[in-house]
Design an enzyme around this catalytic site. Structure first.
Site, PDB file in Angstrom:
ATOM      1  CB  CYS A  56      -1.044   0.012   1.099  1.00 51.11           C
ATOM      2  SG  CYS A  56      -1.962   1.477   1.398  1.00 51.11           S
TER       3      CYS A  56
ATOM      4  CG  HIS B  92      -5.759  -2.425  -0.979  1.00 47.66           C
ATOM      5  ND1 HIS B  92      -4.631  -2.856  -0.273  1.00 47.66           N
ATOM      6  CD2 HIS B  92      -5.547  -0.812  -0.649  1.00 47.66           C
ATOM      7  CE1 HIS B  92      -3.838  -1.872   0.276  1.00 47.66           C
ATOM      8  NE2 HIS B  92      -4.271  -0.863  -0.252  1.00 47.66           N
ATOM      9  CD  GLU B  93      -7.526   1.464  -3.391  1.00 48.91           C
ATOM     10  OE1 GLU B  93      -7.757   2.299  -2.980  1.00 48.91           O
ATOM     11  OE2 GLU B  93      -6.391   0.934  -3.736  1.00 48.91           O
TER      12      GLU B  93
END
Length: 232
Positions: A149, A191-192
């Site tokens: 990330c 993830h977002e």
């Protein structure tokens, strides 16, 4: 917008005094004009920034097609590409709004072996914008792969993610859309979405797999390694 409408929008967006102050400045001249060192930033914020731990605010439907939101979409896309990452959420630019962009270009195939590309179930994904997204799991089977990330720069870890998801929301034009994703692209979306809910992958990673991406260089150069948080 008239002044009263601007104030209404500010109240709808804001959950903190800092955000209220920033938005007040943007809207005070009738247009969203970000200033230096105010969100949305040109850099990606790092773990520890409060913006990464807030549940992001919904964008009022009446504002989805506004110049302000169009600017946010363009800026998210620009920063994502500048950092050469495959997804970016508004909180990562210091702005807790429910918006993210994704893009997995075909030329990224060259960074993986054919076997790894297939194992991770990767496939090209054109630029995809989601405003006020909702995610539904379609396949509860999980895949474990290494994940990184840009808000935890210089590290990576193994993370389990659902294999297939459905994302509903609005596109860059403020029109309703839904998209079924599987494999690696489903991972990007999850993830977002986590970012929009104040979650970072370090919260759900396999802790023993947490690794500095440049540990070998640190040893080889006797610790003389600089980690930049600016664009690549």
């Amino acid at each position: 917008m008239v002044a009263a409408q601007f104030k209404t929008t500010i109240r709808a967006f804001s959950s903190t005094a800092r955000l209220h102050k920033s938005l007040s400045k943007w809207y005070s001249v009738g247009l969203w004009q970000p200033r230096k060192n105010e969100p949305p930033f040109d850099h990606i914020v790092q773990l520890g920034d409060p913006a990464l731990r807030q549940v992001a605010n919904m964008i009022p439907e009446s504002e989805l097609k506004s110049p302000e939101v169009q600017y946010l979409v363009k800026h998210l896309t620009s920063v994502m590409r500048a950092y050469k990452c495959v997804g970016l959420a508004a909180p990562q630019l210091g702005l807790p709004l429910r918006a993210f962009v994704m893009e997995f270009k075909d030329d990224l195939r060259d960074q993986y072996t054919k076997a790894d590309y297939k194992l991770r179930e990767m496939e090209p994904l054109p630029l995809t914008v989601f405003l006020n997204p909702e995610l539904k799991v379609l396949n509860y089977g999980k895949l474990v792969h290494t994940e990184a990330c840009e808000s935890v720069r210089g590290y990576r870890a193994d993370v389990a993610r659902h294999r297939e998801v459905l994302v509903k929301g609005y596109d860059r034009h403020g029109e309703r859309q839904e998209l079924k994703l599987h494999g690696w692209n489903a991972r990007i979306a999850q993830h977002e979405m986590d970012h929009l809910n104040g979650i970072v992958y370090t919260d759900i990673m396999n802790r023993k797999s947490f690794t500095c991406t440049c540990w070998e260089a640190v040893n080889a150069k006797q610790g003389r390694v600089n980690l930049s948080f600016a664009k690549k």
